[in-house]
Design a protein around this motif. Sequence first.
Motif, PDB file in Angstrom:
ATOM      1  N   GLY A  27      -8.362  -3.907   3.974  1.00 13.06           N
ATOM      2  CA  GLY A  27      -7.497  -2.727   4.045  1.00 13.06           C
ATOM      3  C   GLY A  27      -7.237  -2.148   2.668  1.00 13.06           C
ATOM      4  N   PRO A  28      -6.445  -1.092   2.616  1.00 11.51           N
ATOM      5  CA  PRO A  28      -6.267  -0.368   1.354  1.00 11.51           C
ATOM      6  C   PRO A  28      -5.324  -1.012   0.344  1.00 11.51           C
ATOM      7  N   CYS A  67       4.945   0.609   4.462  1.00 11.79           N
ATOM      8  CA  CYS A  67       5.269   0.336   5.869  1.00 11.79           C
ATOM      9  C   CYS A  67       5.746  -1.118   6.010  1.00 11.79           C
ATOM     10  N   HIS A  78       0.827  -1.204   0.000  1.00 18.77           N
ATOM     11  CA  HIS A  78       0.000   0.000   0.000  1.00 18.77           C
ATOM     12  C   HIS A  78       0.858   1.250   0.000  1.00 18.77           C
ATOM     13  N   CYS A 118       0.114   0.092   9.720  1.00 17.30           N
ATOM     14  CA  CYS A 118      -0.108   1.489   9.316  1.00 17.30           C
ATOM     15  C   CYS A 118      -1.572   1.771   8.989  1.00 17.30           C
ATOM     16  N   HIS A 119      -2.159   0.942   8.094  1.00 14.51           N
ATOM     17  CA  HIS A 119      -3.560   1.171   7.699  1.00 14.51           C
ATOM     18  C   HIS A 119      -4.348  -0.135   7.714  1.00 14.51           C
ATOM     19  N   GLN A 120      -3.829  -1.107   8.445  1.00 17.22           N
ATOM     20  CA  GLN A 120      -4.522  -2.380   8.688  1.00 17.22           C
ATOM     21  C   GLN A 120      -4.817  -3.183   7.424  1.00 17.22           C
ATOM     22  N   SER A 121      -3.936  -3.148   6.464  1.00 18.30           N
ATOM     23  CA  SER A 121      -4.092  -4.095   5.358  1.00 18.30           C
ATOM     24  C   SER A 121      -3.745  -5.491   5.873  1.00 18.30           C
TER      25      SER A 121
END
Length: 276
Positions: A239-240, A207, A204, A223-226
């Motif tokens: 996640g993204p 991270c 993504h 970082c963004h829960q992927s």
Amino acid sequence: MKPARVVQLSLALSAAASLALTGVYWAGGQPQVEGGLLFLSLGGLALGLIVWAKVFMPRGPFVEARTPSGSSSSDREAVAADSEAPDDVLPRRAFFGRLFAGALTALGLAAVFPIRSLGSKPGRSLFETSWSTGARLVTRDGVAVRASDLEVGGVVTVFPEGHVDVADSQTLLVRVEEGEMEIPAGREDWSPGGNVAYSKICTHAGCPVGLFDQDLNQLICPCHQSAFQVLRAAEPISGPATRALPQLPLDVDAEGYLIARSDYEEPVGPGFWNRP
Ligand code: FES
């Protein structure tokens, strides 16, 4: 000060400041000095153009005469007298034009130099890591990992031997039950004994994918829960992130240590290359 002089000095100041800015940048740069020179460069250009436009450009309203009408002799004499006045009229339009072009050229030159700050070309570095055929998997401490070292459900961060400080090569080695994996065609021999390795760099935004949910066999980026499913080639499941973590092809050498069959077959990290 006469308006004509203001225009001359402003444009000359702008050109000089731009050239000085170029010199300061070339000599290594100094942010405060560069900021001041840029202010003088743009400010001089703006002041010169404003005065030029307000004082010397013709102002309306303009009315076109129906029939040609010649100037009276007194008008012609007045214009001739004005053109001989030294300072309070436009000296020469061509001269102003050249001065303006010079100031713009100097500013353009100063604007081109920051291209140097972009650094050297990345070359193939974004498409390659330090992994190579036969490179042993080692921990951050440089300890080589055997195919039998990890228990099922275990995970460890590994690097290619001799390159433990190379960030784009950090890789997650996970041990799973061999029979539970859904292996894509062509990767059948990439995960000996259930040892499977994926890039640790999140696809993504880059991270480190630092968490492993053993119950669900998911790697999770904090970082963004992927979340990436380890049993299905690290495909993203929430996640993204939209791209799977690249998989490192593994093998086992004659001494039982895990080695890489090759570098990653696709670039690691955020997928700039496959974006429209
Ligand atoms: S960087 Fe990993 S989810 Fe955003």
